[in-house]
Design a protein around this motif. Structure first.
Motif, PDB file in Angstrom:
ATOM      1  N   SER A  28      29.746  45.305  23.159  1.00  0.00           N
ATOM      2  CA  SER A  28      29.857  44.631  24.450  1.00  0.00           C
ATOM      3  C   SER A  28      28.916  45.246  25.482  1.00  0.00           C
ATOM      4  O   SER A  28      28.711  46.454  25.504  1.00  0.00           O
ATOM      5  CB  SER A  28      31.285  44.742  24.993  1.00  0.00           C
ATOM      6  OG  SER A  28      32.222  44.234  24.087  1.00  0.00           O
ATOM      7  N   ASP A  49      30.603  41.488  28.549  1.00  0.00           N
ATOM      8  CA  ASP A  49      30.145  40.388  27.702  1.00  0.00           C
ATOM      9  C   ASP A  49      30.558  40.709  26.271  1.00  0.00           C
ATOM     10  O   ASP A  49      30.012  41.624  25.661  1.00  0.00           O
ATOM     11  CB  ASP A  49      28.620  40.236  27.765  1.00  0.00           C
ATOM     12  CG  ASP A  49      28.123  39.891  29.153  1.00  0.00           C
ATOM     13  OD1 ASP A  49      28.748  39.052  29.803  1.00  0.00           O
ATOM     14  OD2 ASP A  49      27.108  40.472  29.579  1.00  0.00           O
ATOM     15  N   SER A  51      30.247  40.378  22.696  1.00  0.00           N
ATOM     16  CA  SER A  51      29.122  39.877  21.911  1.00  0.00           C
ATOM     17  C   SER A  51      29.552  38.908  20.819  1.00  0.00           C
ATOM     18  O   SER A  51      28.863  37.926  20.553  1.00  0.00           O
ATOM     19  CB  SER A  51      28.339  41.042  21.304  1.00  0.00           C
ATOM     20  OG  SER A  51      29.139  41.758  20.392  1.00  0.00           O
ATOM     21  N   LYS A  54      30.953  35.486  22.586  1.00  0.00           N
ATOM     22  CA  LYS A  54      30.051  34.796  23.515  1.00  0.00           C
ATOM     23  C   LYS A  54      30.804  34.310  24.750  1.00  0.00           C
ATOM     24  O   LYS A  54      30.674  33.178  25.191  1.00  0.00           O
ATOM     25  CB  LYS A  54      29.344  33.620  22.838  1.00  0.00           C
ATOM     26  CG  LYS A  54      28.640  33.975  21.553  1.00  0.00           C
ATOM     27  CD  LYS A  54      27.431  34.835  21.798  1.00  0.00           C
ATOM     28  CE  LYS A  54      26.660  35.029  20.511  1.00  0.00           C
ATOM     29  NZ  LYS A  54      26.358  36.399  20.204  1.00  0.00           N
ATOM     30  N   THR A  55      31.615  35.208  25.295  1.00  0.00           N
ATOM     31  CA  THR A  55      32.355  34.900  26.516  1.00  0.00           C
ATOM     32  C   THR A  55      32.304  36.109  27.428  1.00  0.00           C
ATOM     33  O   THR A  55      32.025  37.221  26.987  1.00  0.00           O
ATOM     34  CB  THR A  55      33.809  34.497  26.201  1.00  0.00           C
ATOM     35  OG1 THR A  55      34.418  34.002  27.382  1.00  0.00           O
ATOM     36  CG2 THR A  55      34.615  35.669  25.680  1.00  0.00           C
ATOM     37  N   ILE A  56      32.571  35.894  28.688  1.00  0.00           N
ATOM     38  CA  ILE A  56      32.544  36.960  29.687  1.00  0.00           C
ATOM     39  C   ILE A  56      33.967  37.266  30.120  1.00  0.00           C
ATOM     40  O   ILE A  56      34.790  36.369  30.299  1.00  0.00           O
ATOM     41  CB  ILE A  56      31.687  36.550  30.900  1.00  0.00           C
ATOM     42  CG1 ILE A  56      30.229  36.360  30.464  1.00  0.00           C
ATOM     43  CG2 ILE A  56      31.777  37.591  32.006  1.00  0.00           C
ATOM     44  CD1 ILE A  56      29.319  35.833  31.545  1.00  0.00           C
TER      45      ILE A  56
END
Length: 115
Positions: A28, A49, A51, A54-56
């Motif tokens: 991340s 983030d 990895s 694929k989200t924050i």
């Protein structure tokens, strides 16, 4: 006094450096954001983030709380499919995220106790 009023970017950067030195392994990207609106209690202070997902995720103190923190994950527009290795890696990222939230809570409660 809410812990949020005692936090600034330099202190959070120092805490993240200290956390990274503990040796947790994650893919991340973890960074401190500048608060754009001091009047908005939901402004994110730390962004992660994930990895594999694929989200924050935003980490911030719970408004009006005792130094506790919360993680807010953004909604996803698309489905993700993960194989075994990617799923294990995502699980590790979430475990590290939990450790980071616990670390931030410990630091925040100590900061409140001093003030």
């Amino acid at each position: 006094m809410p812990v949020r009023t005692l936090l600034d970017k330099s202190l959070l950067d120092a805490w993240l450096t200290e956390f990274r030195e503990l040796g947790y392994l994650t893919g991340s990207d973890i960074r401190v954001l500048d608060r754009e609106d001091d009047a908005d209690p939901d402004t994110g202070l730390i962004v992660v983030d994930l990895s594999e997902a694929k989200t924050i995720t935003y980490l911030q103190p719970i408004t009006g709380g005792d130094g506790s923190w919360k993680a807010t994950m953004e909604a996803r527009d698309a489905t993700i499919e993960l194989g075994a290795v990617a799923l294990v890696n995502l699980g590790n990222e979430v475990n590290v995220l939990g450790a980071l939230v616990a670390f931030l809570e410990t630091k925040s409660k100590a900061l409140l106790a001093k003030s």
